[in-house]
Design a protein around this motif. Sequence first.
Motif, mmCIF file in Angstrom:
data_model
loop_
_atom_site.group_PDB
_atom_site.id
_atom_site.type_symbol
_atom_site.label_atom_id
_atom_site.label_comp_id
_atom_site.label_asym_id
_atom_site.label_seq_id
_atom_site.Cartn_x
_atom_site.Cartn_y
_atom_site.Cartn_z
ATOM 1 N N UNK A 239 -2.414 -4.379 -23.504
ATOM 2 C CA UNK A 239 -2.507 -5.792 -23.118
ATOM 3 C C UNK A 239 -1.610 -6.135 -21.938
ATOM 4 N N UNK A 240 -0.636 -5.289 -21.661
ATOM 5 C CA UNK A 240 0.263 -5.542 -20.536
ATOM 6 C C UNK A 240 -0.193 -4.866 -19.256
ATOM 7 N N UNK A 241 -1.245 -4.039 -19.333
ATOM 8 C CA UNK A 241 -1.630 -3.229 -18.179
ATOM 9 C C UNK A 241 -2.439 -3.974 -17.128
ATOM 10 N N UNK A 242 -3.031 -5.112 -17.461
ATOM 11 C CA UNK A 242 -3.927 -5.781 -16.523
ATOM 12 C C UNK A 242 -3.244 -6.117 -15.199
ATOM 13 N N UNK A 243 -2.101 -6.804 -15.183
ATOM 14 C CA UNK A 243 -1.443 -7.043 -13.889
ATOM 15 C C UNK A 243 -0.938 -5.760 -13.234
ATOM 16 N N UNK A 244 -0.595 -4.753 -14.037
ATOM 17 C CA UNK A 244 -0.146 -3.477 -13.466
ATOM 18 C C UNK A 244 -1.298 -2.785 -12.747
ATOM 19 N N UNK A 245 -2.483 -2.835 -13.346
ATOM 20 C CA UNK A 245 -3.659 -2.252 -12.704
ATOM 21 C C UNK A 245 -3.967 -2.973 -11.397
ATOM 22 N N UNK A 246 -3.812 -4.294 -11.389
ATOM 23 C CA UNK A 246 -4.013 -5.063 -10.161
ATOM 24 C C UNK A 246 -3.079 -4.584 -9.060
ATOM 25 N N UNK A 247 -1.819 -4.441 -9.392
ATOM 26 C CA UNK A 247 -0.846 -3.985 -8.405
ATOM 27 C C UNK A 247 -1.118 -2.544 -7.989
ATOM 28 N N UNK A 248 -1.563 -1.708 -8.925
ATOM 29 C CA UNK A 248 -1.860 -0.312 -8.594
ATOM 30 C C UNK A 248 -2.984 -0.229 -7.572
ATOM 31 N N UNK A 249 -3.963 -1.141 -7.653
ATOM 32 C CA UNK A 249 -5.024 -1.161 -6.657
ATOM 33 C C UNK A 249 -4.495 -1.438 -5.268
ATOM 34 N N UNK A 250 -3.545 -2.364 -5.152
ATOM 35 C CA UNK A 250 -2.921 -2.627 -3.850
ATOM 36 C C UNK A 250 -2.089 -1.439 -3.390
ATOM 37 N N UNK A 251 -1.441 -0.760 -4.319
ATOM 38 C CA UNK A 251 -0.593 0.368 -3.957
ATOM 39 C C UNK A 251 -1.392 1.518 -3.373
ATOM 40 N N UNK A 252 -2.676 1.627 -3.731
ATOM 41 C CA UNK A 252 -3.502 2.684 -3.156
ATOM 42 C C UNK A 252 -3.586 2.528 -1.642
ATOM 43 N N UNK A 253 -3.656 1.279 -1.167
ATOM 44 C CA UNK A 253 -3.704 1.032 0.272
ATOM 45 C C UNK A 253 -2.434 1.554 0.934
ATOM 46 N N UNK A 254 -1.265 1.198 0.379
ATOM 47 C CA UNK A 254 -0.001 1.663 0.943
ATOM 48 C C UNK A 254 0.156 3.166 0.774
ATOM 49 N N UNK A 255 -0.390 3.707 -0.304
ATOM 50 C CA UNK A 255 -0.297 5.147 -0.523
ATOM 51 C C UNK A 255 -1.060 5.896 0.557
ATOM 52 N N UNK A 256 -2.265 5.444 0.913
ATOM 53 C CA UNK A 256 -3.025 6.110 1.958
ATOM 54 C C UNK A 256 -2.317 6.012 3.307
ATOM 55 N N UNK A 257 -1.693 4.866 3.565
ATOM 56 C CA UNK A 257 -0.893 4.763 4.790
ATOM 57 C C UNK A 257 0.326 5.661 4.750
ATOM 58 N N UNK A 258 0.910 5.799 3.552
ATOM 59 C CA UNK A 258 2.076 6.669 3.416
ATOM 60 C C UNK A 258 1.735 8.129 3.638
#
Length: 319
Positions: A239-258
């Motif tokens: 039940x706590x993962x929903x906002x974490x999953x949202x943030x993880x989606x944004x992190x993929x963008x920064x990860x590809x740039x990294x």
Amino acid sequence: MRRYLIRRLFLFIPTALGVSIFIFAMLHVIPGDYATALLMGRDKASSATEEDFVRVREKLGLDGSLPQQYLRWAGNFVTGDFGTSYSNRKPVIERIIPRVALSFELGFLAVFLALVIALPGGVLAAVKQDTWIDYVLRSVSMLFESMPNFWIGLLVIVGLLWAFDWIPPIAYRELWVDPWSNFQSLFFPALIVGARSSAGMLRMTRSSVLEVLKEDYVRTANAKGLSQFVVLGVHVLRNALLPVVTLAGFEVVFLMGGLVVIESVFNLPGIGKLFVQGVAARDYPVIQAIVMFIALIVLVANLVVDLLYAWLDPRIRYT
């Protein structure tokens, strides 16, 4: 679930089309082109005539209006023809495919390490709220988030050389050729990118877990005598993962740039390093193919996030 998936796929297609138009337009509004750079780079630049420019642009596929060039490029891209590299006149796909495996392996390992660091760390920080463990975890996460990947990479290389007289292998070896050398080459780059990505996810996990711990059903589960491990793993974390999953989606963008930066720092022959080489050579087909490839990965990651939403919270399927 099926109807929800179909709706998301229908949104995926126009988004990918819009991204492709934007990428093509941005690369072609830059003053000058490769034909000009090629002809003006000769010793007798003044001898280049208009016919020379027309001939070179026709050979490179730069003739015609921008809409015509885009339709030709997009049609070929869909069929798997990414064009021909300006630098060595070889098909772009032949330059990209050998490097995709490395970048995928590095990205997968980075995401795995980010989740391994963020989820347990966030839960532990929430359970140990306002203790020294909580303060240490939050401070370390803020430290990693405040430093760019290339700086952390340089510090890691210098630190390993100073402390252990060891540096990562200079020559990259494929996983199926030499697994141990491959692991040595990719572990520290993946750890750096993963640690950078895990910083925000750790704090988000902590905040989300703290909110869920206050819910009535968690108190009920504790009152039933369930172990803390079961309560956290079954009732709290999902039940706590929903906002974490949202943030993880944004992190993929920064990860590809990294990956673009970290591959250059550690001399890894991935698509990130090829992108840097393509920019330096103004190799438009290579740049377009790599940027579009990264954009598709980001779009697929967002699609996966949407599907995870529906799995974590079935109410989303009906909205």
